[in-house]
Design a protein around this motif. Structure first.
Motif, PDB file in Angstrom:
ATOM      1  N   PHE A  40       0.833  -1.207   0.000  1.00  0.00           N
ATOM      2  CA  PHE A  40       0.000   0.000   0.000  1.00  0.00           C
ATOM      3  C   PHE A  40       0.868   1.258   0.000  1.00  0.00           C
ATOM      4  O   PHE A  40       0.652   2.181  -0.799  1.00  0.00           O
ATOM      5  CB  PHE A  40      -0.923  -0.033   1.219  1.00  0.00           C
ATOM      6  N   ARG A  56       2.784   1.695  -3.378  1.00  0.00           N
ATOM      7  CA  ARG A  56       1.905   2.133  -4.467  1.00  0.00           C
ATOM      8  C   ARG A  56       1.526   3.598  -4.330  1.00  0.00           C
ATOM      9  O   ARG A  56       1.452   4.337  -5.323  1.00  0.00           O
ATOM     10  CB  ARG A  56       0.656   1.252  -4.512  1.00  0.00           C
ATOM     11  N   GLU A  57       1.273   4.046  -3.093  1.00  0.00           N
ATOM     12  CA  GLU A  57       0.911   5.444  -2.861  1.00  0.00           C
ATOM     13  C   GLU A  57       2.045   6.381  -3.278  1.00  0.00           C
ATOM     14  O   GLU A  57       1.824   7.393  -3.948  1.00  0.00           O
ATOM     15  CB  GLU A  57       0.575   5.650  -1.379  1.00  0.00           C
ATOM     16  N   HIS A  58       3.270   6.069  -2.888  1.00  0.00           N
ATOM     17  CA  HIS A  58       4.411   6.940  -3.210  1.00  0.00           C
ATOM     18  C   HIS A  58       4.731   6.897  -4.701  1.00  0.00           C
ATOM     19  O   HIS A  58       5.067   7.918  -5.307  1.00  0.00           O
ATOM     20  CB  HIS A  58       5.640   6.534  -2.397  1.00  0.00           C
ATOM     21  N   ALA A  75       2.451   9.001  -6.617  1.00  0.00           N
ATOM     22  CA  ALA A  75       2.680  10.428  -6.378  1.00  0.00           C
ATOM     23  C   ALA A  75       3.928  10.939  -7.099  1.00  0.00           C
ATOM     24  O   ALA A  75       4.275  12.114  -6.967  1.00  0.00           O
ATOM     25  CB  ALA A  75       2.809  10.696  -4.882  1.00  0.00           C
ATOM     26  N   ARG A 120       2.012  13.771   3.786  1.00  0.00           N
ATOM     27  CA  ARG A 120       1.939  12.438   3.175  1.00  0.00           C
ATOM     28  C   ARG A 120       1.859  11.352   4.248  1.00  0.00           C
ATOM     29  O   ARG A 120       1.095  10.392   4.116  1.00  0.00           O
ATOM     30  CB  ARG A 120       3.136  12.187   2.262  1.00  0.00           C
ATOM     31  N   ASP A 152      -1.574  11.411   5.835  1.00  0.00           N
ATOM     32  CA  ASP A 152      -2.594  10.878   4.933  1.00  0.00           C
ATOM     33  C   ASP A 152      -2.597   9.350   4.940  1.00  0.00           C
ATOM     34  O   ASP A 152      -3.670   8.718   4.893  1.00  0.00           O
ATOM     35  CB  ASP A 152      -2.358  11.386   3.509  1.00  0.00           C
ATOM     36  N   LEU A 153      -1.416   8.754   4.991  1.00  0.00           N
ATOM     37  CA  LEU A 153      -1.335   7.293   5.000  1.00  0.00           C
ATOM     38  C   LEU A 153      -1.993   6.720   6.248  1.00  0.00           C
ATOM     39  O   LEU A 153      -2.758   5.749   6.183  1.00  0.00           O
ATOM     40  CB  LEU A 153       0.128   6.837   4.923  1.00  0.00           C
ATOM     41  N   LYS A 212      -5.762   7.084   6.029  1.00  0.00           N
ATOM     42  CA  LYS A 212      -6.383   6.113   5.120  1.00  0.00           C
ATOM     43  C   LYS A 212      -6.509   4.748   5.779  1.00  0.00           C
ATOM     44  O   LYS A 212      -7.387   3.955   5.406  1.00  0.00           O
ATOM     45  CB  LYS A 212      -5.576   6.021   3.824  1.00  0.00           C
ATOM     46  N   PRO A 224      -7.793  -0.172   2.747  1.00  0.00           N
ATOM     47  CA  PRO A 224      -6.773  -0.255   1.701  1.00  0.00           C
ATOM     48  C   PRO A 224      -6.026  -1.586   1.660  1.00  0.00           C
ATOM     49  O   PRO A 224      -5.406  -1.913   0.640  1.00  0.00           O
ATOM     50  CB  PRO A 224      -5.802   0.883   2.066  1.00  0.00           C
TER      51      PRO A 224
END
Length: 427
Positions: free
Chosen positions: A178, A181-183, A186, A306, A309-310, A313, A413
């Motif tokens: 997770f 993939r998020e980074h 971005a 960031r 936010d993680l 989520k 997630p």
């Protein structure tokens, strides 16, 4: 590493800043070493100029067929004097370098003075879950659900190690997947660095010499370079551009890496350090940025956002704290910790430190850039943030999401990878 020019120009201001994180500051040894180095540099330059002059005179006399023996003896003595001065200069430079490497970074004006007691909570998200009577701690939950095998982990690696099993291993990997993939989405560059680093990397990152004994060093044969297992991928990434000039049009460089982290010191064995809270090996995704000096503060704000936010989520109650100077890493001028709530111990535990080093690491690693239109290079600023460390997230997920029947709700997630919405006790 600090700027020796700044220390030379205003030692009192540097001393006052360092007193935020040190009990006593004596810069006189540094200034004395710098004075000696500069005197020897000047002496070496004068001696070389004299030697050059003598060489020209010898050539001129030889051209006219005159005797040069006496002048050649003087030139030889000048050469010996140059060699002696250069030996002294090398020793003086080494001494100054050692003293400078021991100095911590200057805290930013916003960084509070003092230790943990001076940390300031700057934001809080969510509410502490009301778990009611009979709530279990993460060790009991992970054991009952078959997620972590502590006994076999210790059998394999010794104290301070554990073994993820079944859906526990799936949860751990789902978290890492997770975050990566998020980074990646971005626009951060994905790196998978070596886990074994040369000792130069530790000094460049600012972790050595102070924390030299906190990492696992490999035994080296005589004549071999020293090496160690990385304690965080920050140590690796800051060295990617060591001794390089980063093209200005490439800045900011935003990168992230996944690695296990290896650390000798695993803390106490009290209630607050049980389970996977602290150990010799844990997994972490790390973000890193190389930026221009004027982009430093904005980059820090981005990294903090960031990380928050993680955690949001994942639906976890947490707070963000501005660390006081003595509680932050010695290499960092400013640090924010994002801390998740662990109900069983009634406290928040850090899952990410977002830190701004200014040019401190870049000076040690010699990472520079050339401002547009400028002739000379300048040092970049470096920043890092865990994005995120998992060994404390798992306890927070288990405890905050536990249900009365002993099951645990999987954060949304992570469900596609884990393959279930709820982890239930085995029948």
């Amino acid at each position: 590493m600090l700027d020796i020019g700044l220390i030379r120009k205003d030692p009192e201001a540097v001393r006052e800043a360092l007193l935020k994180r040190m009990d006593k500051v004596d810069l006189e040894p540094v200034l004395e070493a710098d004075r000696l180095r500069r005197q020897l540099v000047a002496a070496a330059a004068d001696a070389r100029a004299e030697r050059k002059k003598q060489s020209k005179e010898i050539g001129s006399l030889r051209g006219r067929g005159q005797d040069t023996a006496e002048l050649e003896r003087a030139a030889s003595e000048s050469g010996d004097r140059i060699a002696a001065i250069e030996t002294e200069l090398a020793e003086a430079e080494s001494r100054l370098h050692e003293l400078m490497m021991e100095l911590p970074n200057l805290p930013a004006e916003e960084t509070p003075a003092g230790g943990k007691e001076a940390n300031r909570v700057v934001s809080t998200w969510g509410e502490q879950p009301d778990l009611g009577p009979g709530a279990l701690d993460h060790v009991e939950l992970s054991t009952r659900l078959g997620l972590v095998d502590y006994a076999r982990g210790a059998k394999l690696g010794g104290s301070g190690h554990w073994l993820y099993t079944g859906l526990g291993a799936a949860l751990e990997w789902a978290l890492l997947d997770f975050f990566c993939r998020e980074h990646f989405a971005a626009g951060y560059e994905f790196m998978l660095p070596p886990h074994l680093l040369t000792e130069e990397a530790g000094y460049a990152a600012g972790q050595f010499p102070k924390f030299y004994d906190d990492v696992f060093h490999l035994q080296a044969d005589e004549g071999e370079r020293g090496s160690f297992l990385l304690p965080t991928s920050e140590t690796a990434i800051v060295n990617v551009y060591r001794d390089e000039i980063v093209p200005t049009d490439r800045l900011p460089v935003k990168a992230f890496a996944y690695t296990p982290c290896y650390r000798r010191e695993s803390g106490s064995h009290g209630t607050q350090e049980r389970g996977t809270i602290r150990g010799h090996q844990f997994n972490k995704v790390e973000m890193f940025q190389f930026v221009t000096p004027e982009g430093g503060r904005a980059a820090l704000d981005e990294l903090v956002q960031r990380t928050e936010d993680l955690v949001r989520k994942l639906g976890l109650h947490h707070q963000t704290s501005l660390l006081a100077a003595r509680d932050a890493s010695a290499s960092m001028k400013m640090t924010y910790d994002v801390e998740v709530w662990i109900p069983s111990i009634g406290t928040y535990k850090e899952v990410s430190s977002a830190s701004w080093a200014g040019d401190y690491q870049a000076r040690r690693a010699n990472v520079r850039y050339r401002p547009e239109g400028a002739k000379n290079t300048e040092f970049v600023h470096t920043l890092n943030a865990s994005g995120l460390a998992t060994s404390r997230l798992l306890p927070a997920i288990l405890e905050q999401n536990q249900q009365p029947d002993g099951s645990v709700v999987v954060p949304e997630p992570l469900r596609p990878w884990v393959g279930t919405d709820v982890i239930r006790p085995p029948k």
